[in-house]
Design a protein around this motif. Sequence first.
Motif, PDB file in Angstrom:
ATOM      1  N   SER A   9       0.813  -1.216   0.000  1.00 32.55           N
ATOM      2  CA  SER A   9       0.000   0.000   0.000  1.00 32.55           C
ATOM      3  C   SER A   9       0.848   1.267   0.000  1.00 32.55           C
ATOM      4  CB  SER A   9      -0.928   0.002   1.227  1.00 32.55           C
ATOM      5  OG  SER A   9      -0.170  -0.079   2.424  1.00 32.55           O
ATOM      6  N   ALA A  10       2.144   1.127   0.327  1.00 32.66           N
ATOM      7  CA  ALA A  10       3.039   2.288   0.340  1.00 32.66           C
ATOM      8  C   ALA A  10       3.899   2.376  -0.913  1.00 32.66           C
ATOM      9  CB  ALA A  10       3.957   2.225   1.579  1.00 32.66           C
ATOM     10  N   ASP A  27       4.262   5.555  -3.066  1.00 28.32           N
ATOM     11  CA  ASP A  27       5.100   6.640  -2.592  1.00 28.32           C
ATOM     12  C   ASP A  27       6.561   6.313  -2.877  1.00 28.32           C
ATOM     13  OD1 ASP A  27       2.742   7.773  -1.614  1.00 28.32           O
ATOM     14  OD2 ASP A  27       2.920   6.661   0.253  1.00 28.32           O
ATOM     15  N   LYS A  49       4.723   4.893   6.932  1.00 21.76           N
ATOM     16  CA  LYS A  49       3.672   3.883   6.861  1.00 21.76           C
ATOM     17  C   LYS A  49       4.173   2.496   7.240  1.00 21.76           C
ATOM     18  CE  LYS A  49      -0.327   2.631   4.129  1.00 21.76           C
ATOM     19  NZ  LYS A  49      -1.114   2.934   2.916  1.00 21.76           N
ATOM     20  N   SER A  50       5.412   2.187   6.922  1.00 24.01           N
ATOM     21  CA  SER A  50       5.971   0.891   7.284  1.00 24.01           C
ATOM     22  C   SER A  50       6.211   0.837   8.785  1.00 24.01           C
ATOM     23  CB  SER A  50       7.283   0.651   6.537  1.00 24.01           C
ATOM     24  OG  SER A  50       7.976  -0.454   7.077  1.00 24.01           O
ATOM     25  N   GLU A  65       1.937   5.855  10.386  1.00 23.79           N
ATOM     26  CA  GLU A  65       0.678   6.205   9.753  1.00 23.79           C
ATOM     27  C   GLU A  65       0.899   6.494   8.273  1.00 23.79           C
ATOM     28  OE1 GLU A  65      -1.175   9.485  11.697  1.00 23.79           O
ATOM     29  OE2 GLU A  65      -1.051   8.608  13.692  1.00 23.79           O
ATOM     30  N   ASP A  66      -0.216   6.644   7.569  1.00 24.87           N
ATOM     31  CA  ASP A  66      -0.191   7.042   6.169  1.00 24.87           C
ATOM     32  C   ASP A  66      -0.015   8.556   6.093  1.00 24.87           C
ATOM     33  OD1 ASP A  66      -0.676   7.642   3.502  1.00 24.87           O
ATOM     34  OD2 ASP A  66      -2.340   6.245   3.316  1.00 24.87           O
ATOM     35  N   TRP A 112      -0.623  10.508   3.797  1.00 22.03           N
ATOM     36  CA  TRP A 112      -1.724  11.174   3.098  1.00 22.03           C
ATOM     37  C   TRP A 112      -2.942  11.338   3.997  1.00 22.03           C
ATOM     38  CZ3 TRP A 112       0.390  13.282  -0.855  1.00 22.03           C
ATOM     39  CH2 TRP A 112       1.405  12.619  -1.557  1.00 22.03           C
ATOM     40  N   GLN A 113      -3.073  10.507   4.997  1.00 22.02           N
ATOM     41  CA  GLN A 113      -4.204  10.601   5.922  1.00 22.02           C
ATOM     42  C   GLN A 113      -3.892  11.491   7.123  1.00 22.02           C
ATOM     43  OE1 GLN A 113      -7.150   9.276   5.112  1.00 22.02           O
ATOM     44  NE2 GLN A 113      -6.220   8.507   3.222  1.00 22.02           N
ATOM     45  N   HIS A 114      -2.638  11.638   7.439  1.00 21.74           N
ATOM     46  CA  HIS A 114      -2.214  12.454   8.586  1.00 21.74           C
ATOM     47  C   HIS A 114      -2.385  13.941   8.262  1.00 21.74           C
ATOM     48  CE1 HIS A 114       0.160  13.110  12.275  1.00 21.74           C
ATOM     49  NE2 HIS A 114       0.653  14.156  11.634  1.00 21.74           N
TER      50      HIS A 114
END
Length: 259
Positions: free
Chosen positions: A100-101, A104, A158-159, A178-179, A181-183
């Motif tokens: 999922s990362a 990036d 994210k990892s 955390e992600d 993009w969501q932070h």
Amino acid sequence: MWAWLYRQAWPLPAIVVWAVSWLVYSFGRLWDTQVALVLALLLGLWAAWAAPSRSRRIWVAAGFPVSLLLALLWKEHASGWPLWLWLVPVVLLLLLYPMSAWRDAPLFPTPDGALDDLPSVAVLPPSAVVLDAGCGLGHGLEALRRAYPLARHVGIEKSRVLAALCRWRCRWATVFDEDMWQHGWSAYAMVFVFQRPESMERVWRKALAELVPGAWLVSLDFAVPNTDPYAQIELHDGKIVWVYEIPLLQSAREDSQDE
């Protein structure tokens, strides 16, 4: 065909090309192994030529020949080993860097001293909070600390494995697994990124939407497309630190729209 494929989530395009190359080679060698090998390699190169960036072209082109070489070496030297051992490096890679990362940036450390000249361009108060978005093992956090030793330093990674290692290396910083993009970015006076070229438009949209007036966006090596920086700092190794001040650019954008 390739345009549609490369619109899919990475690394799916690379996996598809590798799989098709293997199918071409596997079925083609029933008639002529050399011809099958050439066709599979040409297919990978053709697909790689259409990839949107140099790093992805390398990944797409190298997948089949590298895996074929490993398979031949395995057959020659490790034929008695269980086949499930192939899964060990894959599992370790996914634990270290979840799929999922993969959209990036990969793990590219920020060079030592890359941000040393940043305070001469972007001035921050001593109590400022700065964020390394995608901090990896913490090299960017260390560079930010050298530049702004009195600031509060925060990292997002994210990892979970990399975040844990970063916490251990940078115990003076706050690191979230955390992600990025969501932070939310609204609490930060500066956000530092070392991303992919194709990620910079998304980074810029998030910065405009969330950073407060007077905040800074700093990018190592990759500029925001079609946007003039507040300043740029050229490093000795050829890299460039791109510095953007949100309110000035918002004002400039409004002025251009009025015209």
